[in-house]
Design a protein around this motif. Sequence first.
Motif, PDB file in Angstrom:
ATOM      1  N   PRO A 149       0.860  -1.045  -0.065  1.00  0.00           N
ATOM      2  CA  PRO A 149       0.042  -0.083   0.057  1.00  0.00           C
ATOM      3  C   PRO A 149       0.868   1.352  -0.094  1.00  0.00           C
ATOM      4  N   CYS A 150       0.560   2.396  -0.695  1.00  0.00           N
ATOM      5  CA  CYS A 150       1.580   3.306  -1.090  1.00  0.00           C
ATOM      6  C   CYS A 150       0.773   4.656  -0.844  1.00  0.00           C
ATOM      7  N   HIS A 151       0.990   5.522   0.330  1.00  0.00           N
ATOM      8  CA  HIS A 151       0.222   6.852   0.385  1.00  0.00           C
ATOM      9  C   HIS A 151       1.230   7.803   0.462  1.00  0.00           C
ATOM     10  N   ASN A 152       1.674   8.736  -0.440  1.00  0.00           N
ATOM     11  CA  ASN A 152       2.555   9.674  -0.488  1.00  0.00           C
ATOM     12  C   ASN A 152       4.129   8.879  -0.246  1.00  0.00           C
ATOM     13  N   GLU A 153       4.419   7.925  -1.026  1.00  0.00           N
ATOM     14  CA  GLU A 153       5.821   7.207  -0.813  1.00  0.00           C
ATOM     15  C   GLU A 153       6.627   7.376  -1.876  1.00  0.00           C
ATOM     16  N   SER A 154       6.480   8.366  -2.670  1.00  0.00           N
ATOM     17  CA  SER A 154       7.364   8.465  -3.886  1.00  0.00           C
ATOM     18  C   SER A 154       8.859   8.401  -3.742  1.00  0.00           C
ATOM     19  N   GLU A 155       9.557   8.953  -2.493  1.00  0.00           N
ATOM     20  CA  GLU A 155      10.722   8.852  -2.308  1.00  0.00           C
ATOM     21  C   GLU A 155      11.194   7.505  -1.995  1.00  0.00           C
ATOM     22  N   ASN A 156      10.483   6.573  -1.678  1.00  0.00           N
ATOM     23  CA  ASN A 156      10.540   5.200  -1.379  1.00  0.00           C
ATOM     24  C   ASN A 156      10.767   4.281  -2.368  1.00  0.00           C
ATOM     25  N   LEU A 157       9.883   4.646  -3.411  1.00  0.00           N
ATOM     26  CA  LEU A 157       9.555   3.629  -4.414  1.00  0.00           C
ATOM     27  C   LEU A 157      10.798   3.098  -5.343  1.00  0.00           C
ATOM     28  N   SER A 158      11.649   3.725  -5.677  1.00  0.00           N
ATOM     29  CA  SER A 158      12.770   3.229  -6.313  1.00  0.00           C
ATOM     30  C   SER A 158      13.657   2.397  -5.500  1.00  0.00           C
ATOM     31  N   ALA A 159      13.911   2.661  -4.590  1.00  0.00           N
ATOM     32  CA  ALA A 159      14.706   1.947  -3.509  1.00  0.00           C
ATOM     33  C   ALA A 159      13.975   0.669  -3.190  1.00  0.00           C
TER      34      ALA A 159
ATOM     35  N   GLY B 139      -7.480   4.569   3.320  1.00  0.00           N
ATOM     36  CA  GLY B 139      -6.839   4.035   4.446  1.00  0.00           C
ATOM     37  C   GLY B 139      -5.998   2.815   4.166  1.00  0.00           C
ATOM     38  N   LYS B 140      -4.974   2.644   5.097  1.00  0.00           N
ATOM     39  CA  LYS B 140      -3.991   1.604   4.866  1.00  0.00           C
ATOM     40  C   LYS B 140      -4.635   0.137   4.944  1.00  0.00           C
ATOM     41  N   GLU B 141      -5.659   0.031   5.618  1.00  0.00           N
ATOM     42  CA  GLU B 141      -6.235  -1.370   5.738  1.00  0.00           C
ATOM     43  C   GLU B 141      -7.133  -1.646   4.454  1.00  0.00           C
ATOM     44  N   ALA B 142      -7.762  -0.636   4.101  1.00  0.00           N
ATOM     45  CA  ALA B 142      -8.312  -0.845   2.758  1.00  0.00           C
ATOM     46  C   ALA B 142      -7.540  -0.999   1.485  1.00  0.00           C
ATOM     47  N   ALA B 143      -6.417  -0.272   1.587  1.00  0.00           N
ATOM     48  CA  ALA B 143      -5.727  -0.415   0.583  1.00  0.00           C
ATOM     49  C   ALA B 143      -4.826  -1.693   0.493  1.00  0.00           C
ATOM     50  N   LEU B 144      -4.524  -2.355   1.677  1.00  0.00           N
ATOM     51  CA  LEU B 144      -4.188  -3.483   1.676  1.00  0.00           C
ATOM     52  C   LEU B 144      -5.014  -4.525   1.175  1.00  0.00           C
TER      53      LEU B 144
ATOM     54  N   PHE C  48       7.593   6.174  24.040  1.00  0.00           N
ATOM     55  CA  PHE C  48       6.222   6.372  24.368  1.00  0.00           C
ATOM     56  C   PHE C  48       5.491   5.476  23.262  1.00  0.00           C
ATOM     57  N   LYS C  49       5.653   5.442  22.052  1.00  0.00           N
ATOM     58  CA  LYS C  49       5.208   4.704  20.961  1.00  0.00           C
ATOM     59  C   LYS C  49       5.119   3.280  21.519  1.00  0.00           C
ATOM     60  N   ARG C  50       6.546   2.737  21.831  1.00  0.00           N
ATOM     61  CA  ARG C  50       6.987   1.327  21.940  1.00  0.00           C
ATOM     62  C   ARG C  50       5.938   1.041  23.228  1.00  0.00           C
ATOM     63  N   ALA C  51       5.897   1.846  24.294  1.00  0.00           N
ATOM     64  CA  ALA C  51       5.265   1.608  25.632  1.00  0.00           C
ATOM     65  C   ALA C  51       3.692   1.320  25.202  1.00  0.00           C
ATOM     66  N   SER C  52       3.183   2.365  24.435  1.00  0.00           N
ATOM     67  CA  SER C  52       1.946   2.262  24.050  1.00  0.00           C
ATOM     68  C   SER C  52       1.245   0.944  23.271  1.00  0.00           C
ATOM     69  N   ALA C  53       2.154   0.718  22.421  1.00  0.00           N
ATOM     70  CA  ALA C  53       2.065  -0.388  21.453  1.00  0.00           C
ATOM     71  C   ALA C  53       1.823  -1.855  22.576  1.00  0.00           C
ATOM     72  N   HIS C  54       2.970  -1.710  23.406  1.00  0.00           N
ATOM     73  CA  HIS C  54       3.231  -2.794  24.274  1.00  0.00           C
ATOM     74  C   HIS C  54       1.595  -2.779  25.143  1.00  0.00           C
TER      75      HIS C  54
ATOM     76  N   LYS D 187       7.517  10.805   6.105  1.00  0.00           N
ATOM     77  CA  LYS D 187       6.818  10.745   7.478  1.00  0.00           C
ATOM     78  C   LYS D 187       5.999   9.695   7.625  1.00  0.00           C
ATOM     79  N   THR D 188       5.766   9.157   8.836  1.00  0.00           N
ATOM     80  CA  THR D 188       4.768   8.164   9.317  1.00  0.00           C
ATOM     81  C   THR D 188       3.425   9.141   8.899  1.00  0.00           C
ATOM     82  N   LYS D 189       2.446   8.281   8.838  1.00  0.00           N
ATOM     83  CA  LYS D 189       1.119   8.897   8.741  1.00  0.00           C
ATOM     84  C   LYS D 189       0.260   8.899  10.036  1.00  0.00           C
ATOM     85  N   TRP D 190       1.017   8.081  10.931  1.00  0.00           N
ATOM     86  CA  TRP D 190       0.350   7.949  12.105  1.00  0.00           C
ATOM     87  C   TRP D 190       0.783   9.240  13.251  1.00  0.00           C
TER      88      TRP D 190
END
Length: 322
Positions: A20-30, A83-88, A141-147, A214-217
């Motif tokens: 799934p790609c949302h504004n990812e142009s810089e990543n695509l060729s790599a 959204g990512k889930e629908a794209a997937l 904080f992101k790691r702790a909240s994910a946990h 950047k992350t979209k989250w």
Amino acid sequence: MFSEPPLQHASSVGISIITPCHNESENLSALYTRISTVMKQIGEPWEMVCVNDGSKDDTLVRLLTLHREDPRVVVIDLSRNFGKEAALTAGLDHARGDCAIPLDADLQDPPEIIPELVAKWKEGYDVVNAVRLSRDGESWFKRASAHAFYRVINRMSDVEIPADTGDFRLLSRSALEALKKLPERRRFMKGLFAWVGFRTTNVYYHREPRYAGKTKWNYWRLWNFAMEGITSFSQVPLQLAAYLGFFVSLLAFLYAIWLVISTLVYGNPVKGYPSMMVTLLFLGGVQLMALGVIGEYLGRIYEESKRRPVYLVRQVYHSNRN
Ligand code: UDP
Ligand code: MG
């Protein structure tokens, strides 16, 4: 007697990689370079299904360039951002491979793990989860909240949703077909992947920071995602609301008995106002909260009952698909 014809796969695609790609142009060729290098080593026929999820940058243009250079790159252009889930979901629906591997476009899921996933699949597993050992580039904080999220959801839900597993995993054709049968519109993919079951195993890897962009989250989106997960896979909040209501009424009842007794024993000098307000407000709060919880589920029922498609495709770019 008629005998069933053997199940045949008309496709000559072994492995579908779904991105799934949302504004990812810089990543695509790599991304493409790394994937094609890895896939060359594996030596199976493959395709890369890229879903353009309403990108505002030149993601689509870059995807189409890749598609022109290598017809194994299939591009699905959605009509807007779903959204990512629908794209997937869109990508999985269009996959033709004997197995499918969802992979983020930002290279946080290293394509170099794919051979390990494929090896496990060839051993006979239907679902191979790629489990993160580390999460570089993510805040404490992101790691702790994910946990915390995984702990809560796994206590509340009957389906065991594996911690530290994103969407990066391998699904065999049979697991994929099972997943496609799930009719819900609001798709908490991690949960759905876990729900279908099948023979599952894990492969471990170190999660890299985002390659570019950047992350979209943000935290608000993450919070909503967590709520989505919990309301998709658990009815415990509804039960909790009921228990809480019961507990509060019990307290109120005990308090009433105490009031009667104290009035009988000590008489009743008028001084009930503060306690009355406290009780009133407390009960009001509890009721609103319980209503909110019910509302959340009601909203979900409403949404599902509309039976709208999960995504809409503007155009599919592919070469010689059957
Ligand atoms: N993505 C998408 N639609 C969206 C948001 C994200 O298709 O509305 C894609 C995005 O391009 C990436 C993947 O979903 O390939 C994961 O997104 P992101 O890296 O922002 O999430 P994180 O890795 O922080 O969970
Ligand atoms: Mg990412």
